[in-house]
Enzyme design. Structure first.
Site, PDB file in Angstrom:
ATOM      1  N   ASP A   1      87.481  78.934  12.948  1.00  0.00           N
ATOM      2  CA  ASP A   1      88.398  79.857  13.606  1.00  0.00           C
ATOM      3  C   ASP A   1      88.295  79.642  15.112  1.00  0.00           C
ATOM      4  OD1 ASP A   1      85.981  80.943  14.305  1.00  0.00           O
ATOM      5  OD2 ASP A   1      86.464  82.993  13.682  1.00  0.00           O
TER       6      ASP A   1
ATOM      7  N   LYS B   1      91.737  76.992   6.592  1.00  0.00           N
ATOM      8  CA  LYS B   1      90.676  77.906   7.009  1.00  0.00           C
ATOM      9  C   LYS B   1      90.460  78.990   5.952  1.00  0.00           C
ATOM     10  CE  LYS B   1      91.077  81.488   9.568  1.00  0.00           C
ATOM     11  NZ  LYS B   1      91.360  82.466  10.639  1.00  0.00           N
TER      12      LYS B   1
END
Length: 277
Positions: free
Chosen positions: A205, A187
């Site tokens: 997320d 991420k």
């Protein structure tokens, strides 16, 4: 000579023959007992219906929401673009290095909380060399309001050292290389590649994960599933800002507990059965 009649004794032998008959009668009930176990053999057949239970999961799969069409996806992102043509990430940063540090610090923390801690830090340390000069203890003092700050301070120092030693003090421009840095995962790499270098990556997320699953646009069991699903369906012309639109939508509209369906730009396209609009 009349005493010869005592030969009636053979009658006693007849009494000896009767006991075997009684023994035969005892065996008869034993046969009845042996007949009882036969019904018990039928018990395993009761377990057979349980084998059919897995079949119940098949209807659940078929009851999944109808996939979005390409036209619906295009319409959704057209609306996002019209409402917010140039969405911006909410993590404050000065350059690719401070963006990298901010994203590493944002794990299990809010962007607002990270910003409060990094404003003073980045004012005096916006390069790997300056961060190393501060030292781990000083970094820790600056970010102590953030969760897991001790471990994060170690990562900031360690990634700064690695950038100097292996990447000429520059943030690398590939996902694989960024993922080798302490505290950085997929991420983090996707956020940096997108925001710092304009790559068409999808950072998933908690907000993007929720929106992808709840709307049915890109359902998945893991963040990677949702990431790949979104990359498959979102047209290239929207990919530069797509993850920001989805993050902002999840953060301010498609809330976890009380989604604001009445304000949702895509409520008519959303597949969520519990939507209120």
């Amino acid at each position: 000579m009349a005493k010869i009649t005592r030969k009636t004794l053979p009658e006693k032998t007849s009494f000896k023959k009767t006991p075997p008959k009684k023994a035969v009668s005892k065996k008869a009930p034993a046969k009845k007992l042996s007949s009882k176990p036969k019904p018990s053999k039928a018990k395993p057949s009761k377990a057979k219906p349980s084998k059919a239970k897995p079949a119940q999961s098949k209807p659940a799969k078929s009851s999944a929401s109808k996939p979005w069409t390409a036209a619906e996806v295009y319409e959704a992102f057209s609306r996002f673009r019209k409402a917010n043509p140039e969405p911006k990430g909410e993590l404050e940063h000065l350059n690719p290095y401070t963006l990298l540090v901010a994203v590493v610090l944002s794990a299990q923390a809010t962007d607002a909380g990270v910003n409060r801690a990094t404003r003073a830090l980045f004012a005096i340390a916006d390069t790997p060399q300056k961060m190393l000069a501060l030292g781990e203890e000083t970094v820790r003092e600056h970010i102590k309001t953030i969760g897991l700050y001790r471990n994060k301070a170690k990562n900031v120092i360690a990634l700064s050292e690695k950038l100097i030693a292996e990447f000429n003090s520059e943030v690398p421009r590939t996902r694989a290389e960024i993922e080798t840095l302490p505290g950085a995962g997929r991420k983090t790499a996707n956020v940096v590649l997108n925001m710092a270098f304009g790559e068409h990556t999808m950072a998933v997320d908690t907000h993007v994960f929720r929106v992808g699953n709840r709307t049915g646009m890109a359902p998945g069991a893991t963040p990677l599933d949702v990431e790949l699903g979104l990359e498959r369906v979102i047209p290239s012309e929207f990919m530069l800002h797509a993850h920001h639109w989805l993050i902002l939508h999840g953060r301010y509209t498609c809330l976890a507990r009380s989604p604001r369906c009445g304000l949702c730009l895509i409520h008519d396209l959303c597949r969520w059965p519990e939507k209120t609009a």
